[in-house]
Design an enzyme around this catalytic site. Structure first.
Site, mmCIF file in Angstrom:
data_model
loop_
_atom_site.group_PDB
_atom_site.id
_atom_site.type_symbol
_atom_site.label_atom_id
_atom_site.label_comp_id
_atom_site.label_asym_id
_atom_site.label_seq_id
_atom_site.Cartn_x
_atom_site.Cartn_y
_atom_site.Cartn_z
ATOM 1 N N TRP A 109 0.831 -1.204 0.000
ATOM 2 C CA TRP A 109 0.000 0.000 0.000
ATOM 3 C C TRP A 109 0.864 1.252 0.000
ATOM 4 O O TRP A 109 1.911 1.305 0.633
ATOM 5 C CB TRP A 109 -0.888 -0.002 1.241
ATOM 6 C CG TRP A 109 -1.470 1.330 1.601
ATOM 7 C CD1 TRP A 109 -0.874 2.335 2.303
ATOM 8 C CD2 TRP A 109 -2.775 1.798 1.262
ATOM 9 N NE1 TRP A 109 -1.724 3.400 2.435
ATOM 10 C CE2 TRP A 109 -2.906 3.103 1.802
ATOM 11 C CE3 TRP A 109 -3.852 1.257 0.573
ATOM 12 C CZ2 TRP A 109 -4.071 3.858 1.666
ATOM 13 C CZ3 TRP A 109 -5.010 2.010 0.443
ATOM 14 C CH2 TRP A 109 -5.108 3.295 0.983
ATOM 15 N N MET A 110 0.394 2.314 -0.702
ATOM 16 C CA MET A 110 1.015 3.631 -0.648
ATOM 17 C C MET A 110 -0.076 4.682 -0.520
ATOM 18 O O MET A 110 -1.101 4.594 -1.182
ATOM 19 C CB MET A 110 1.837 3.904 -1.916
ATOM 20 C CG MET A 110 2.470 5.301 -1.952
ATOM 21 S SD MET A 110 3.385 5.627 -3.481
ATOM 22 C CE MET A 110 2.041 5.886 -4.646
ATOM 23 N N ASP A 119 0.171 9.050 1.117
ATOM 24 C CA ASP A 119 0.776 10.370 0.954
ATOM 25 C C ASP A 119 2.233 10.342 0.491
ATOM 26 O O ASP A 119 3.068 9.660 1.098
ATOM 27 C CB ASP A 119 0.766 11.138 2.280
ATOM 28 C CG ASP A 119 -0.599 11.219 2.920
ATOM 29 O OD1 ASP A 119 -1.581 10.801 2.288
ATOM 30 O OD2 ASP A 119 -0.670 11.685 4.066
ATOM 31 N N PHE A 126 4.079 8.536 10.279
ATOM 32 C CA PHE A 126 3.140 9.251 9.422
ATOM 33 C C PHE A 126 3.885 10.283 8.563
ATOM 34 O O PHE A 126 5.107 10.357 8.558
ATOM 35 C CB PHE A 126 2.067 9.929 10.267
ATOM 36 C CG PHE A 126 0.916 9.022 10.662
ATOM 37 C CD1 PHE A 126 1.023 7.643 10.582
ATOM 38 C CD2 PHE A 126 -0.279 9.556 11.124
ATOM 39 C CE1 PHE A 126 -0.033 6.810 10.949
ATOM 40 C CE2 PHE A 126 -1.340 8.743 11.482
ATOM 41 C CZ PHE A 126 -1.226 7.370 11.406
ATOM 42 N N ARG A 153 -0.352 16.560 13.192
ATOM 43 C CA ARG A 153 0.489 15.752 12.314
ATOM 44 C C ARG A 153 0.959 16.502 11.072
ATOM 45 O O ARG A 153 0.579 17.620 10.798
ATOM 46 C CB ARG A 153 -0.259 14.494 11.898
ATOM 47 C CG ARG A 153 -1.607 14.695 11.198
ATOM 48 C CD ARG A 153 -2.185 13.337 10.849
ATOM 49 N NE ARG A 153 -3.534 13.390 10.304
ATOM 50 C CZ ARG A 153 -4.636 13.248 11.010
ATOM 51 N NH1 ARG A 153 -4.555 13.067 12.321
ATOM 52 N NH2 ARG A 153 -5.827 13.296 10.434
ATOM 53 N N GLU A 197 -5.010 18.225 6.573
ATOM 54 C CA GLU A 197 -3.824 17.376 6.581
ATOM 55 C C GLU A 197 -2.782 17.905 5.606
ATOM 56 O O GLU A 197 -3.051 18.769 4.773
ATOM 57 C CB GLU A 197 -4.192 15.933 6.180
ATOM 58 C CG GLU A 197 -5.113 15.226 7.144
ATOM 59 C CD GLU A 197 -5.317 13.773 6.775
ATOM 60 O OE1 GLU A 197 -5.090 12.907 7.650
ATOM 61 O OE2 GLU A 197 -5.693 13.484 5.618
#
Length: 604
Positions: free
Chosen positions: A150-151, A153, A209, A270, A322
């Site tokens: 999975w990918m 950001d 993250f 974040r 974000e």
């Protein structure tokens, strides 16, 4: 591979010990010269002891299964933990656990939350190789994708010594979100990518993250002149900001011993983006905190002071903010510059789910002031353009952006298995003004021109009702670019449909009366995996007398750029065969296509 229920079918000499006591039932399976031993402890817990060191432990995955918890143990110390959807009833694919670097240690794995009867125990393997070859019909050719897993950001993007580094949110243990690492890839031309080892792995502070990197040219942090310094969110029950640094041009990173460097009582805290602010001679960090951005400053990258917040009453607020970015960008045809604050939002995009908004204004090193507080501006008007950030330290003062080409509404469900998600094509950002407002222009980077063949051109043609091109390309593999110029006569709607022999189509059209450009993918191919996927996306258009349009098609995506980047629209598609025909249509009048070229695109 050894499993208790296969003992009686095995040709191995087996010793089985069954111990029943007040605490637990232990089943030990031992074979002659085994590669590993599996010990089932009951209550969904097992231990796998590695007796023959190999490069990979291959784990079978079933995406419909719940997550099991795995701990990798070296000489009795936990060195890695991961969540894996281990196969219970069937195998979707295998994922490798890289055991490189532990050759001189006794390795074992503690498995939790996986039944003794699960299929995975029959299929776990040790191997020195893992097959990374592409097995996906929808994998793009010229968009970056992870080799497997999975990918989401893109993060930590930095340029140094002729190399563009892309770090990205990566799950190396499955093709659904989880186990966040910083994956790593490099390129010298923004087209051809080389996969690198995982850059930053989870630790006691949490998973890794999103964040950013800078080149500390003047050694303000004391790690060394020219060090690449990474900032990221350590995510566990709370989110805190951490730092790592590289002294070998991004090949390896060492985590700062006094992490975390910044904490908060806020739950959503974040995605640190760090920049150098020339006027104040300080580093600036912008953080996404709930539905606002917080700005901090530092002289040394280690000690951070709060400066201000931005966001209340500004832009769209359908969900959390974000992945911020803050860049100073020239306004074309002027000597002026403006600051652009990029803010990714989920949910709350113009068509649901994820999207990238931005604000244009002024920044003095402490406070960002938006020029248009009542206006919401979107960088891309498609469904599949999120987490947009730019490369730090890019050459020639360029602002090169990259986005995650998916949407949180269905990102885990798209019809791929070996990998999930691609990035957009890299895009140069600039500013232009229209009717007193300043907007971001999004232009595919000129490096993409190198992928073109000589092109197939069509002479000028008129469309008063319909005009068909029955073949775009010979041997169409679904990776091409279309470039066209349209001169409107008196049409109310200027439209075109890309389609294939299966009747799957994507409808693109200008509504001249309403000054809108739309892309309809409701009949584009496989749309059944999510009710949110079939959609029509719409962008406002300035001027509809003459229009230019570039379409980048790559297996499972279409990116449209209109009027020299004043329109950008990115949408995924999953056709059963490439779109190799195009039909033009007009409503209420006619128009002329004064130039039309199709280019095959390939890596060189």
């Amino acid at each position: 591979m050894i499993q208790f229920r296969k003992i009686w079918r095995s040709t191995y000499r087996l010793l089985s010990v069954l111990i029943i006591g007040a605490a637990a039932t232990v089943i030990t399976c031992q074979a002659v010269n085994p590669p590993f031993v599996i010990k089932h402890l009951g209550d969904g817990q097992s231990i796998v002891q590695i007796d023959e060191q190999r490069k990979y432990l291959l784990l079978p995955v079933e995406e419909a299964s719940p997550e099991a918890k795995l701990y990798m143990i070296a000489n009795n110390d936990v060195v890695r933990s991961m969540n894996v959807r281990l196969a219970i009833n069937k195998i979707d694919y295998f994922v490798p656990v890289d055991m490189t670097g532990f050759e001189n240690k006794q390795l074992s794995f503690n498995f939790q939350l996986i039944a003794d009867s699960a299929l995975c125990w029959d299929e776990i393997k040790l191997a020195d190789e893992f097959d990374f070859s592409n097995r996906e019909v929808f994998r793009p050719v010229y968009h970056f994708t992870p080799a497997y897993g999975w990918m989401n950001d893109p993060n930590g993007m930095v340029y140094k010594d002729g190399v563009y580094h892309l770090f990205y949110q990566h799950n190396p243990y499955g093709s659904m979100w989880g186990n966040m690492h910083w994956g790593h890839a490099t390129t010298k031309d923004l087209i051809n990518w080389e996969h690198q080892p995982e850059a930053i792995l989870p630790d006691a502070l949490g998973t890794i993250f999103s964040g950013s990197c800078v080149v500390d040219k003047d050694n303000t942090a004391g790690f060394g002149a020219g060090a690449i310094v990474a900032f990221y969110t350590s995510a566990s029950e709370r989110q805190v900001q951490s730092m790592a640094y590289s002294l070998d041009n991004g090949k390896t990173f060492k985590k700062y011993a006094r992490n975390p460097i910044l904490t908060s009582t806020q739950r959503d805290f974040r995605d640190p983006k760090v920049i150098w602010h020339k006027d104040t001679q300080k580093w600036i960090m912008i953080l996404a905190v709930g539905q606002e951005m917080q700005i901090y400053s530092s002289p040394n990258l280690k000690d951070w002071a709060y400066e201000s917040s931005f966001g209340e009453g500004q832009g769209a607020h359908g969900g959390v903010w974000e992945c911020p970015d803050l860049i100073e960008v020239p306004i074309e045809n002027t000597e002026l510059k403006k600051w652009v604050l990029i803010c990714n939002l989920n949910p709350g995009g113009p068509f649901g789910g994820s999207a990238t908004q931005y604000f244009v204004g002024n920044f003095d090193g402490k406070t960002f002031v938006n020029d248009s507080p009542k206006t919401t501006k979107w960088m891309d008007w498609g469904k599949d353009h999120y987490a947009t950030v730019t490369w730090s330290n890019a050459p020639e003062g360029r602002h090169i952006a990259l986005a995650w080409m998916s949407n949180w509404q269905y990102a885990n469900d798209v019809p791929t298995k070996q990998y999930r998600s691609a990035n957009s094509v890299p895009r140069d950002l600039s500013l232009y003004t229209s009717d007193g407002e300043t907007y971001v222009k999004v232009t595919p980077v000129p490096e993409l021109l190198k992928m073109r063949d000589k092109g197939t051109k069509k002479r000028t043609f008129k469309v008063d009702r319909t005009y068909n091109l029955d073949k775009l390309l010979n041997d169409n593999t679904g990776t091409y670019e279309i470039e066209m110029t349209i001169q409107n006569k008196n049409a109310d709607v200027i439209g075109m449909q890309l389609f294939n022999s299966k009747g799957e189509e994507v409808d693109l059209y200008y509504n001249v009366v309403e000054k809108q450009f739309s892309m309809d993918r409701t009949k584009s191919g496989d749309v059944a995996f999510s009710k949110e996927f079939p959609a029509v996306t719409v962008a406002p258009v300035d001027g509809t007398d003459e229009m230019t349009l570039r379409l980048f098609v790559d297996k499972s995506s279409i990116e449209a750029f209109g009027n020299d980047g004043r329109i950008a629209m990115t949408n995924l598609v999953f056709p059963s065969e490439p779109y190799n025909r195009i039909s033009f249509y007009a409503k209420g009048g006619s128009y002329a296509v004064t130039s039309f070229t199709v280019y095959k695109l390939s890596l060189k």
